[in-house]
Design a protein around this motif. Structure first.
Motif, PDB file in Angstrom:
ATOM      1  N   PRO A 181      33.724  20.818 -10.066  1.00 29.18           N
ATOM      2  CA  PRO A 181      33.227  19.521 -10.467  1.00 29.18           C
ATOM      3  C   PRO A 181      34.393  18.994 -11.205  1.00 29.18           C
ATOM      4  O   PRO A 181      35.396  19.442 -11.877  1.00 29.18           O
ATOM      5  CB  PRO A 181      32.467  20.076 -11.539  1.00 29.18           C
ATOM      6  CG  PRO A 181      32.483  21.460 -12.054  1.00 29.18           C
ATOM      7  CD  PRO A 181      33.477  21.894 -10.944  1.00 29.18           C
TER       8      PRO A 181
ATOM      9  N   VAL B 201      31.566  14.656 -13.898  1.00 29.99           N
ATOM     10  CA  VAL B 201      30.215  15.592 -13.748  1.00 29.99           C
ATOM     11  C   VAL B 201      30.209  16.392 -15.064  1.00 29.99           C
ATOM     12  O   VAL B 201      29.239  16.664 -15.760  1.00 29.99           O
ATOM     13  CB  VAL B 201      30.781  16.507 -12.604  1.00 29.99           C
ATOM     14  CG1 VAL B 201      29.532  17.623 -12.768  1.00 29.99           C
ATOM     15  CG2 VAL B 201      30.442  15.878 -11.393  1.00 29.99           C
TER      16      VAL B 201
ATOM     17  N   THR C 218      28.831  14.201 -17.804  1.00 36.31           N
ATOM     18  CA  THR C 218      27.284  14.159 -17.481  1.00 36.31           C
ATOM     19  C   THR C 218      26.646  15.421 -17.838  1.00 36.31           C
ATOM     20  O   THR C 218      25.353  15.159 -18.291  1.00 36.31           O
ATOM     21  CB  THR C 218      27.107  13.972 -15.829  1.00 36.31           C
ATOM     22  OG1 THR C 218      27.880  12.701 -15.531  1.00 36.31           O
ATOM     23  CG2 THR C 218      25.547  13.685 -15.526  1.00 36.31           C
TER      24      THR C 218
ATOM     25  N   CYS D  13      23.090  17.430 -11.111  1.00 30.92           N
ATOM     26  CA  CYS D  13      24.673  17.006 -10.992  1.00 30.92           C
ATOM     27  C   CYS D  13      25.069  17.220  -9.632  1.00 30.92           C
ATOM     28  O   CYS D  13      26.196  17.301  -9.491  1.00 30.92           O
ATOM     29  CB  CYS D  13      25.346  17.461 -12.249  1.00 30.92           C
ATOM     30  SG  CYS D  13      24.941  16.950 -13.735  1.00 30.92           S
TER      31      CYS D  13
ATOM     32  N   LEU E  64      25.362  20.271  -8.236  1.00 31.88           N
ATOM     33  CA  LEU E  64      25.901  21.713  -7.919  1.00 31.88           C
ATOM     34  C   LEU E  64      25.113  22.626  -7.961  1.00 31.88           C
ATOM     35  O   LEU E  64      23.861  22.773  -8.615  1.00 31.88           O
ATOM     36  CB  LEU E  64      26.650  21.960  -9.344  1.00 31.88           C
ATOM     37  CG  LEU E  64      27.690  20.947  -9.963  1.00 31.88           C
ATOM     38  CD1 LEU E  64      28.430  20.937 -11.283  1.00 31.88           C
ATOM     39  CD2 LEU E  64      29.028  20.886  -8.897  1.00 31.88           C
TER      40      LEU E  64
END
Length: 238
Positions: A137, A141, A144, A192, A194
């Motif tokens: 990431p 990210v 976030t 996100c 992931l």
């Protein structure tokens, strides 16, 4: 009342009361919600024996992946209580939960009041996790994860999020949570973009998992018990 004293679970306590095994001041009580003041616990008896709350039990377990955090499972899956087989600990309950695919630090106790302090978002300690995800990431990210996202009507966010290390196709992150919600980290990561490969809780407040082996447990020291039940908590340093 029996469950609050750490004698058994609420379900078992209800069963005892309905079976006529519990008396207050010598009179059988059939109402599981019958109020008994804390100062009057000496008037309670079970099967004719005066109520004597057991000594407090406070444990930490390194939960292995693949076990469910419950006493019994309707699907026949193995539970975390397998780790305590033969220990003779009496009734203990988990303090919070880790889902089946998650691993790491999990607390157990027969002291419901202590457990409530730890799981209460207003008084309990932060929890720290190491999370392996399926890609690297970027800084946006990570921001976030901390600012939060709306997910199924809930605002999910981490108190802290930082990169620990990365490989060719995946990375390890450190995530700090102020409160535990159902599958919070997995849902937050998915929002996100992931995918979680591994999720390990490594600390609750200042209590670290350390070198405790997978599936092993130990009793907490007096200082650890007191510290975990404290009020003035700060998140672990990023």
């Amino acid at each position: 009342m029996l469950s609050k004293q750490g004698l058994c679970s609420r379900t078992v306590a209800t069963r005892w009361v309905l079976a006529g095994r519990v008396a207050v001041h010598g009179r059988v009580v059939l109402n599981p919600e019958f109020p008994v003041p804390a100062q009057d616990l000496g008037s309670v008896s079970i099967d004719g024996r005066a109520l004597r709350p057991p000594e407090g039990v406070y444990l930490m377990l390194n939960k292995p992946r693949g076990l469910v955090t419950t006493t019994t499972d309707e699907q026949g899956r193995e539970t975390v209580y397998r780790c305590f087989d033969g220990a003779g600990l009496g009734w203990i309950a988990p303090v919070g939960r880790l889902d089946k695919a998650s691993e790491g630090l999990l607390l157990f106790t027969n002291d419901p009041g202590w457990a409530a302090r730890i799981t209460d978002p207003a008084t309990g300690p932060h929890k720290r996790y190491h999370v392996q995800v399926d890609e690297l990431p970027d800084a946006a990210v990570l921001r976030t994860l901390e600012t939060g996202v709306d997910c199924d009507g809930e605002r999910l966010q981490a108190t802290g999020a930082r990169l620990l290390r990365s490989g060719g196709r995946n990375a390890w992150l450190e995530i700090v949570l102020a409160e535990g919600r159902n599958r919070q980290i997995r849902r937050l990561m998915a929002a996100c973009g992931l995918r979680v490969l591994r999720l390990v809780r490594v600390a609750i407040g200042d209590l670290a998992l350390g070198q405790l082996g997978k599936g092993q447990w130990r009793r907490l020291e007096a200082a650890e018990i007191t510290l975990l039940a404290g009020i003035d908590w700060s998140p672990p340093a990023a």
